[in-house]
Design an enzyme around this catalytic site. Structure first.
Site, PDB file in Angstrom:
ATOM      1  N   GLY A  32       0.804  -1.212   0.000  1.00 55.34           N
ATOM      2  CA  GLY A  32       0.000   0.000   0.000  1.00 55.34           C
ATOM      3  C   GLY A  32       0.836   1.259   0.000  1.00 55.34           C
ATOM      4  N   VAL A  33       0.164   2.365   0.129  1.00 57.42           N
ATOM      5  CA  VAL A  33       0.822   3.656   0.172  1.00 57.42           C
ATOM      6  C   VAL A  33       1.172   3.988   1.613  1.00 57.42           C
ATOM      7  CG1 VAL A  33      -0.375   4.471  -1.856  1.00 57.42           C
ATOM      8  CG2 VAL A  33      -1.391   4.805   0.403  1.00 57.42           C
ATOM      9  N   GLY A  34       1.955   4.997   1.794  1.00 52.58           N
ATOM     10  CA  GLY A  34       2.216   5.497   3.137  1.00 52.58           C
ATOM     11  C   GLY A  34       3.565   5.073   3.669  1.00 52.58           C
ATOM     12  N   ASN A  35       3.894   5.643   4.811  1.00 49.36           N
ATOM     13  CA  ASN A  35       5.200   5.425   5.424  1.00 49.36           C
ATOM     14  C   ASN A  35       5.386   3.990   5.874  1.00 49.36           C
ATOM     15  OD1 ASN A  35       6.052   8.136   5.265  1.00 49.36           O
ATOM     16  ND2 ASN A  35       4.657   8.646   6.946  1.00 49.36           N
ATOM     17  N   GLU A  77       0.009  -1.505  -6.905  1.00 46.45           N
ATOM     18  CA  GLU A  77      -0.422  -0.243  -7.510  1.00 46.45           C
ATOM     19  C   GLU A  77       0.731   0.697  -7.786  1.00 46.45           C
ATOM     20  OE1 GLU A  77      -4.627   0.451  -5.235  1.00 46.45           O
ATOM     21  OE2 GLU A  77      -2.941   1.784  -4.899  1.00 46.45           O
ATOM     22  N   ILE A 117      -5.900   2.978   9.586  1.00 43.25           N
ATOM     23  CA  ILE A 117      -6.040   3.968  10.645  1.00 43.25           C
ATOM     24  C   ILE A 117      -6.286   3.258  11.972  1.00 43.25           C
ATOM     25  CG2 ILE A 117      -7.613   5.743  11.522  1.00 43.25           C
ATOM     26  CD1 ILE A 117      -7.611   6.899   8.692  1.00 43.25           C
ATOM     27  N   GLY A 167      -6.646   1.395  -3.224  1.00 41.52           N
ATOM     28  CA  GLY A 167      -6.807   0.033  -3.729  1.00 41.52           C
ATOM     29  C   GLY A 167      -6.805  -1.004  -2.627  1.00 41.52           C
ATOM     30  N   LYS A 172      -0.497   9.712  17.433  1.00 41.72           N
ATOM     31  CA  LYS A 172      -0.458  10.979  18.161  1.00 41.72           C
ATOM     32  C   LYS A 172       0.155  10.790  19.554  1.00 41.72           C
ATOM     33  CE  LYS A 172      -2.592  12.757  14.603  1.00 41.72           C
ATOM     34  NZ  LYS A 172      -1.709  13.279  13.553  1.00 41.72           N
TER      35      LYS A 172
END
Ligand SMILES: CC(C)(COP(=O)(O)OP(=O)(O)OC[C@H]1O[C@@H](n2cnc3c(N)ncnc32)[C@H](O)[C@@H]1OP(=O)(O)O)[C@@H](O)C(=O)NCCC(=O)NCCS
Ligand SMILES: CC(C)(COP(=O)(O)OP(=O)(O)OC[C@H]1O[C@@H](n2cnc3c(N)ncnc32)[C@H](O)[C@@H]1OP(=O)(O)O)[C@@H](O)C(=O)NCCC(=O)NCCS
Lengths: 508, 508
Positions: free
Chosen positions: B268-271, B293, B363, B387, B407
């Site tokens: 997937g995307v992201g860090n 993707e 999340i 995706g 956080k």
């Protein structure tokens, strides 16, 4: 009867159900035939339940894991549940006693997309399958099996199980021979190939189930009908839902998005889906096709009057009237029905390619289009997701239908936030209640919410929903999917506390 | 520059971005190239935003609907959002200004599975597409287009739009020519055929995009890089997540469920996803394949060191370091990368057939395995589902990963009930946090809950989750998915009220 068992070696394996049941040992994972009340074993589960009760009475725990195609009947799920004989049950179920035990926390239930069960078993996710108990119509001279009124996961169970018990049920019509299409082209990745099917009426497999004769440990002769509860009569509510659907399909045809042949229909289980099928006969359609899971009574009528030209499924789900009708006209139906393994009837690849129109019942939807098909007030499982996710996620159109209220108005089918989500906002296109139809295609969450409130909510709940939505648009943390978390599930809690989702004042 | 435009007719259509932007009219539906910060038009959107602001200043409302492949960059989503120029935006996005506008309720956003966008457009669900604005690397002598650093939905936009504006970006490496695989075999049901792909490295289409030259209304020359924010450096948390994944894959290989070639990876995307890819290099694998993707920096490293032998995707999502690396060794990468339309990179048929291992960020997850990928505290959208659903729903394994807290510990990534559900309990198999890995395969909801609490929860939240679960098992209405609806979302509400999911006492 013996003409049902043409393979001589199997004649010697005949034994009473009690003797076959004794082959089941505590802790086994047992895979059984059966899909929506059709084609489940009729005798061994009962004998097994008796054995379990006897053992338990002597202080010997006796529980097994049970895998099926989908729901079965009191003779399987009912007796085993009553005997307290199941540790884990998967996938779909609908037996009242089984449901009670699950919701009382007495046993475990795992709810899986019906298209996933066979492949997850092959992947090894459910461990070893010790035994399969499979009902068939007969055994051919070469040892292959004539499938019964459902195919379900039988191919997989026969291939994977260490040992197999066959029930030969002489009450199942021998005329079903030839109506099955068992696909032997599946494989594990990385060896998978395209499934070369392009129309719902296309045969891609064989009429018989293969089995390694060396695995067969018992053959039990039975003579008992599939037992299905009759459908609720078509009432005003379901007629209105059907009418909204017909109007919508007309609208889509006029808009050029569908032709008058529509696209292959999938129709879910339950009273609403059955009634909506009956309604389709009023649409003036001819020669439609169904690519679906179950052939319900409503679907036989559509085949009979020519609305449907062909139906592909994995199972019958007929009332006893439906079974009579089928048996009387089996030659007619044989030309128009194919039963396939459920991994094929529900296969994402095929559902997307064919472009199914998915018509399923639901427990509730929220204003943003999230649909709960399984858990009443978020925790009490009704039946399971069945194949609704297979079709809704991959089909051309995903339609969910429900009366706008349940339990005489005490429950709203449209709620601020779904208490359980089986179909996400990303997968729901059309919601229908007797009040109207909400077309959610191309809409953002807030746009959807207004349409759902206006079109689908019951009059008693509409102002309550509008009030929630209006206040959420003001007070929500983020305003993409506005929610007031302190009250988003309060209607459900109120139902638990007071038996009514409406505040006391509204009741008075 | 002119060698990038080999089709003479198009030389005459060259114009400044401002002139091209003037072809956009209020109310239009405009489809643009761009996928995860790559291959988006660099000049026309900015000129359009300026035009919008001018018109709005004169009291003339000017808004359009914008369709893309996925997220773009400040030069597209940022400027149009700032200009207040969008009525509706779909599908995935990640621009901070756009996100702010959506969550402030100033505009509408529709979040769709990336594999669905093209087909829903073709189905007519988003209405007519007035204009497409597409970045390309160059135009061939026959008028066909050399795709840029992302393919996304460009084929569909070029086919469907009434008119087309082309941006020819000379900063995109001309050496990308030949790395694309544009499949022209899609059709609308009932005319669909199997997609004859059986391995991730198989070419099934053409290297160029076709376009009807009569549709081209403007050609704009640009010279600007894709602009991507750098990834967060790999930290202890993401290293631990990667280690848990590596242990798990080893375990699966030892159990005989996977070979040391694994199955095609989707990341997937992201860090987190990027860091986990980096971790895979430590696994000792060789010649793996990716069917995914986006090509992130982490994936280039894996290709370089031989961990990966091939990667199929729809887009690059590289930091500027990554772009340099790619450009320096483009001949190496050209042999090992194919970019395809996103309806093919994410196609349910192919994802299931190839048996992808889906690795996605999230999340939050709840104790029963429902995953929220999109809406912080149920209402504030982060980026969109992208995706993740295409791969999680249809792949061989669905893995979701997140730090156990966000956080600085004020938010738990594991909650009693997900505040928004993008991936249901039916679709989630493995959850990983830095604390550990929960394997949910074959488990009932209650069994899952205990594993998730034990393995994934942060120490500060583990007793709180256990307490909720224990009390829910006693007090829940139904005990299949035990919940206390009065408090199931109270952690989220507490975060909204106090900025911390932990009760005040726990903070002290
Ligand atoms: C959701 C589902 C239970 C609805 O069933 P149905 O027979 O069409 O609809 P009904 O309105 O008759 O409802 C069935 C029962 O659910 C109850 N029910 C429906 N909505 C409810 C709600 N929101 N809250 C509480 N109970 C509800 C009804 O009261 C009824 O209960 P009863 O038998 O005690 O009276 C059924 O469609 C289902 O099981 N769906 C999931 C599986 C699926 O979709 N499969 C399709 C492919 S296999
Ligand atoms: C879920 C997702 C946002 C996580 O992103 P990530 O970069 O891997 O993870 P991070 O932990 O760095 O989190 C990103 C942001 O989300 C925030 N976040 C993460 N979990 C959160 C939670 N439970 N509550 C509130 N904020 C949260 C982080 O604090 C961070 O915010 P910041 O940038 O203000 O610090 C990302 O994976 C995503 O967008 N997924 C959906 C799309 C997808 O899966 N696509 C895959 C195929 S395209």
């Amino acid at each position: 009867m013996h003409d049902r068992i043409q393979y001589p070696k199997f004649l010697d394996l005949r034994m009473p159900a009690e003797q076959a049941a004794a082959l089941v040992k505590p802790g086994m994972t047992v895979a059984m035939s059966g899909f929506t009340g059709a084609g489940y074993p009729k005798a061994v589960p009962g004998a097994l339940a008796a054995l379990m009760e006897k053992e338990q009475a002597s202080g010997n725990p006796f529980k097994i894991n049970v895998l099926t195609g989908a729901s079965t009947a009191p003779e399987l799920d009912g007796v085993l549940a009553r005997a307290g004989g199941m540790d884990l049950r998967l996938p779909y179920m609908s037996d009242p006693e089984l449901r009670r035990r699950i919701n009382d926390g007495e046993m475990e239930y795992m709810d899986i997309h019906l298209s996933h069960v066979a492949q997850h078993a092959w992947f090894g996710f459910y461990g070893k399958i010790d035994l399969a108990i499979i009902e068939v119509v007969g055994i051919k001279e070469d040892g292959s099996l004539i499938p019964s009124s459902s195919v379900g996961n039988n191919k997989t169970w026969l291939d994977m199980a260490d040992k197999v018990i066959i029930e030969v049920n002489s009450q199942q019509s021998a005329a079903m021979e030839g109506m099955h299409d068992i696909y032997y082209g599946t494989a594990l990745p990385p060896h998978r190939k395209p499934i070369e099917m392009t129309t719902a009426d296309q045969r891609i497999g064989e009429p018989y189930l293969r089995v390694d004769p060396a695995k067969i440990v018992a053959v039990v002769e039975t003579n008992a009908p599939d037992r299905l509860s009759p459908f609720a009569p078509v009432d005003a509510t379901s007629t209105q839902i059907a009418d909204h659907l017909l109007d919508f399909l007309d609208h889509e045809i006029r808009a050029g998005r569908l032709t008058d042949k529509l696209l292959p229909l999938q129709s879910g289980v339950g009273n609403i889906a059955n009634a909506v099928l009956a309604g389709l006969a009023r649409g003036g359609y001819e020669g439609l096709q169904a690519y679906t899971e179950v052939i319900q009574d409503g679907m036989l009528s559509l085949l009979k009057d020519g609305t449907l030209g062909f139906a592909s499924a994995t199972s019958f789900s007929l009332s006893s009237d439906g079974i009579d009708e089928f048996n009387r006209h089996v030659d007619f139906y044989r030309e128009r029905i194919l039963l396939r393994p459920q991994e094929i009837s529900n296969h994402p690849e095929l559902v997307r390619r064919l472009g199914c129109i998915a018509l399923n019942g639901m427990i509730e939807a929220d204003i943003y289009g999230n649909v709960n098909s399984t858990n009443v007030v978020g925790s009490h499982v009704m039946n399971g997701i069945g194949g609704s996710g297979d079709f809704a996620r991959n089909g051309y159109l995903s339609v969910f239908m429900s009366p706008s209220v349940a339990k005489g108005g005490k429950i709203s089918g449209i709620v601020p936030m779904a208490s359980h989500v089986d179909h996400t906002e990303h997968d729901t296109m059309i919601l229908i209640t007797e009040q109207g139809l909400a077309d959610l295609r191309g809409l953002s969450p807030k746009q959807r919410a207004q349409v759902v409130i206006d079109k689908c909510a019951a009059p008693a709940y509409r102002p309550m929903l509008q009030d929630y939505f209006d206040r959420a648009k003001m007070g929500s943390y983020g305003k993409h999917t506005p929610h007031l978390l302190g009250e988003s599930l309060s209607w459900h809690q109120r139902y638990i506390d007071t038996g009514d989702m409406r505040p006391a004042a509204a009741e008075a």
